[in-house]
Motif scaffolding. Structure first.
Motif, PDB file in Angstrom:
ATOM      1  N   TYR A  47       0.838  -1.210   0.000  1.00 35.74           N
ATOM      2  CA  TYR A  47       0.000   0.000   0.000  1.00 35.74           C
ATOM      3  C   TYR A  47       0.868   1.253   0.000  1.00 35.74           C
ATOM      4  CZ  TYR A  47      -3.764   3.196   1.344  1.00 35.74           C
ATOM      5  OH  TYR A  47      -4.669   4.226   1.375  1.00 35.74           O
ATOM      6  N   SER A  48       1.928   1.256   0.816  1.00 35.92           N
ATOM      7  CA  SER A  48       2.813   2.413   0.909  1.00 35.92           C
ATOM      8  C   SER A  48       3.542   2.665  -0.412  1.00 35.92           C
ATOM      9  CB  SER A  48       3.835   2.191   2.031  1.00 35.92           C
ATOM     10  OG  SER A  48       4.754   3.244   2.092  1.00 35.92           O
ATOM     11  N   GLU A  49       4.035   1.581  -1.043  1.00 37.37           N
ATOM     12  CA  GLU A  49       4.746   1.730  -2.314  1.00 37.37           C
ATOM     13  C   GLU A  49       3.827   2.250  -3.405  1.00 37.37           C
ATOM     14  OE1 GLU A  49       6.358  -2.117  -3.009  1.00 37.37           O
ATOM     15  OE2 GLU A  49       8.139  -1.777  -1.758  1.00 37.37           O
ATOM     16  N   GLN A  50       2.602   1.761  -3.433  1.00 38.54           N
ATOM     17  CA  GLN A  50       1.656   2.223  -4.453  1.00 38.54           C
ATOM     18  C   GLN A  50       1.282   3.682  -4.216  1.00 38.54           C
ATOM     19  OE1 GLN A  50       0.845   0.541  -7.169  1.00 38.54           O
ATOM     20  NE2 GLN A  50       2.163  -1.111  -6.439  1.00 38.54           N
ATOM     21  N   LYS A  51       1.176   4.067  -2.971  1.00 36.70           N
ATOM     22  CA  LYS A  51       0.851   5.462  -2.648  1.00 36.70           C
ATOM     23  C   LYS A  51       1.987   6.384  -3.080  1.00 36.70           C
ATOM     24  CE  LYS A  51      -0.820   8.354   1.161  1.00 36.70           C
ATOM     25  NZ  LYS A  51      -1.145   8.385   2.613  1.00 36.70           N
ATOM     26  N   ASP A  52       3.231   5.954  -2.824  1.00 38.08           N
ATOM     27  CA  ASP A  52       4.393   6.749  -3.233  1.00 38.08           C
ATOM     28  C   ASP A  52       4.459   6.875  -4.746  1.00 38.08           C
ATOM     29  OD1 ASP A  52       5.092   7.042  -0.611  1.00 38.08           O
ATOM     30  OD2 ASP A  52       6.601   5.451  -0.618  1.00 38.08           O
ATOM     31  N   GLU A  53       4.165   5.772  -5.447  1.00 35.21           N
ATOM     32  CA  GLU A  53       4.197   5.786  -6.907  1.00 35.21           C
ATOM     33  C   GLU A  53       3.138   6.726  -7.460  1.00 35.21           C
ATOM     34  OE1 GLU A  53       5.652   5.159 -10.551  1.00 35.21           O
ATOM     35  OE2 GLU A  53       6.514   4.399  -8.689  1.00 35.21           O
ATOM     36  N   SER A  54       1.960   6.726  -6.834  1.00 33.16           N
ATOM     37  CA  SER A  54       0.890   7.625  -7.279  1.00 33.16           C
ATOM     38  C   SER A  54       1.284   9.080  -7.073  1.00 33.16           C
ATOM     39  CB  SER A  54      -0.404   7.326  -6.503  1.00 33.16           C
ATOM     40  OG  SER A  54      -0.855   6.025  -6.757  1.00 33.16           O
ATOM     41  N   SER A  55       1.952   9.375  -5.964  1.00 33.40           N
ATOM     42  CA  SER A  55       2.405  10.739  -5.683  1.00 33.40           C
ATOM     43  C   SER A  55       3.428  11.196  -6.701  1.00 33.40           C
ATOM     44  CB  SER A  55       3.003  10.814  -4.277  1.00 33.40           C
ATOM     45  OG  SER A  55       2.052  10.466  -3.298  1.00 33.40           O
ATOM     46  N   LYS A  56       4.343  10.286  -7.072  1.00 32.41           N
ATOM     47  CA  LYS A  56       5.349  10.622  -8.083  1.00 32.41           C
ATOM     48  C   LYS A  56       4.702  10.886  -9.436  1.00 32.41           C
ATOM     49  CE  LYS A  56       9.069   7.990  -5.876  1.00 32.41           C
ATOM     50  NZ  LYS A  56       9.948   6.806  -5.988  1.00 32.41           N
ATOM     51  N   SER A  57       3.677  10.100  -9.761  1.00 26.40           N
ATOM     52  CA  SER A  57       2.971  10.300 -11.038  1.00 26.40           C
ATOM     53  C   SER A  57       2.320  11.657 -11.094  1.00 26.40           C
ATOM     54  CB  SER A  57       1.936   9.189 -11.242  1.00 26.40           C
ATOM     55  OG  SER A  57       2.544   7.919 -11.282  1.00 26.40           O
ATOM     56  N   VAL A  58       1.712  12.069  -9.968  1.00 30.20           N
ATOM     57  CA  VAL A  58       1.067  13.390  -9.916  1.00 30.20           C
ATOM     58  C   VAL A  58       2.109  14.490 -10.065  1.00 30.20           C
ATOM     59  CG1 VAL A  58      -0.199  14.988  -8.435  1.00 30.20           C
ATOM     60  CG2 VAL A  58      -0.874  12.588  -8.527  1.00 30.20           C
ATOM     61  N   GLU A  59       3.294  14.302  -9.403  1.00 30.60           N
ATOM     62  CA  GLU A  59       4.346  15.306  -9.504  1.00 30.60           C
ATOM     63  C   GLU A  59       4.843  15.418 -10.935  1.00 30.60           C
ATOM     64  OE1 GLU A  59       7.313  14.110  -6.791  1.00 30.60           O
ATOM     65  OE2 GLU A  59       6.124  14.565  -4.985  1.00 30.60           O
ATOM     66  N   ARG A  60       4.930  14.291 -11.656  1.00 28.84           N
ATOM     67  CA  ARG A  60       5.406  14.334 -13.049  1.00 28.84           C
ATOM     68  C   ARG A  60       4.407  15.079 -13.933  1.00 28.84           C
ATOM     69  NH1 ARG A  60       7.495   9.004 -11.940  1.00 28.84           N
ATOM     70  NH2 ARG A  60       5.547   8.055 -12.588  1.00 28.84           N
ATOM     71  N   ILE A  61       3.111  14.933 -13.629  1.00 36.11           N
ATOM     72  CA  ILE A  61       2.085  15.610 -14.427  1.00 36.11           C
ATOM     73  C   ILE A  61       2.171  17.116 -14.257  1.00 36.11           C
ATOM     74  CG2 ILE A  61      -0.412  15.960 -14.661  1.00 36.11           C
ATOM     75  CD1 ILE A  61      -0.759  13.001 -13.950  1.00 36.11           C
ATOM     76  N   TYR A  62       2.397  17.557 -13.003  1.00 37.19           N
ATOM     77  CA  TYR A  62       2.408  18.988 -12.716  1.00 37.19           C
ATOM     78  C   TYR A  62       3.817  19.569 -12.761  1.00 37.19           C
ATOM     79  CZ  TYR A  62      -2.448  18.530 -11.375  1.00 37.19           C
ATOM     80  OH  TYR A  62      -3.798  18.290 -11.391  1.00 37.19           O
TER      81      TYR A  62
END
Length: 327
Positions: free
Chosen positions: A312-327
């Motif tokens: 769960y923690s790894e997936q949450k971190d990956e999602s945060s990185k994806s959002v940062e790449r978008i913005y």
């Protein structure tokens, strides 16, 4: 007689590539249809990789065939010399899918006894039409995501049932049927993982490994569940010692889900472990051994929840990185 989607796509790709090749006046137009038949893969990525590999292999084959035919003539000797060099190169660079198809096109140079630019262009157009229509028709694939989600829910339900059954089996001499239930659950997980791999192979513009990692995590958890079931059959302690554990297992069975990060359950496990440490020491060897199995059971249970918490923690971190790449 049943015609599947891949059959229909293969037939249509063959028809379109062959008709277009004939309409533009290409030599050996039927070869485009054969290439299309051999290029329709099970997934989008497979079709794309196959198409690229075959175009690259045709370029290599054209150069090798030119020198081979110049040295030994446009016959069997020249063609054999070409193969002597072409096959090892394709094996080394993982282009073996193109050996047969490309070699058929090379025979056109041999039959025409020419390497005129127009003939070379002809061969690349035949290859391009075949792999192009195969890829185009493979762009449509059934969306497996809803099916994967259904399998996930069934797997989650299976885990919930196991925990509720383990709660009921505490201090009993056996956990009847749970091991076979685990085997059935493992089969479902393996099937879900295959669907997840197929789903990922159809994502051309992105790599989303969530589903594959999810099923891998659940597969690892099943192994721990089997250890817990084995230990349950060996634990015989005073009922007061398993009351908290029974409540914990029941709560886990009620709340376990894909979205649960496991942190609350980990805290409860630590509380139960601490309560056991505060209990009076065992009075004899048998009680000591049973208490040790109880602690081992709790540790295995903790490992089970930690797998989910890390996932769960790894997936949450990956999602945060994806959002940062978008913005």
């Amino acid at each position: 007689m049943k015609f599947g989607m891949r059959t229909m796509k293969t037939v249509l790709a063959c028809f379109l590539s062959m008709v277009i090749a004939q309409q533009v006046g290409l030599l050996y137009a039927p070869a485009a249809g054969i290439i299309a038949i051999l290029s329709v893969g099970n997934t989008k990525k497979k079709s794309l990789d196959t198409g690229i590999a075959r175009l690259v292999s045709l370029g290599i084959a054209t150069v090798l065939a030119f020198f081979a035919f110049q040295l030994l003539g446009y016959g069997a000797l020249g063609f054999s010399l070409y193969l002597i060099f072409f096959i090892p190169i394709t094996v080394k660079y993982d282009l073996t899918d193109g050996i047969v198809v490309t070699s058929v096109l090379v025979t056109h140079y041999m039959l025409e006894q020419s390497f005129a630019l127009s003939l070379i262009l002809n061969e690349f157009l035949l290859m391009g039409l075949g792999v192009g229509f195969a890829l185009m028709l493979n762009l449509y694939m059934p969306n497996l995501e809803s099916k994967i989600n259904e399998e996930q829910e069934k797997i989650e339900e299976g885990f919930r049932e196991i925990f509720l059954s383990m709660a009921a089996s505490l201090n009993q001499k056996e956990a009847s049927g749970l091991l076979s239930f685990c085997d059935n659950l493992l089969e479902r997980i393996n099937q879900g993982r295959k669907h997840a791999q197929h789903y990922d192979e159809n994502q051309l513009l992105s790599n989303n490994w969530y589903y594959e990692e999810y099923f891998a995590m659940r597969r690892s958890q099943v192994k721990l569940i089997k250890e817990m079931i084995f230990l349950i059959g060996q634990i015989q302690v005073e009922e007061v010692l398993v009351e908290d554990l029974r409540i914990l297992l029941t709560n886990t069975g009620m709340t376990l889900s894909e979205e649960n990060d496991g942190q609350s359950i980990l805290k409860q496990i630590d509380l139960v472990s601490e309560s056991y440490r505060l209990k009076p020491l065992p009075r004899d060897r048998q009680e000591f051994e049973n208490r040790a199995r109880l602690f081992q059971y709790l540790q295995t249970f903790k490992n089970f929840i930690e797998l989910k918490a890390v996932f769960y923690s790894e997936q949450k971190d990956e999602s945060s990185k994806s959002v940062e790449r978008i913005y």
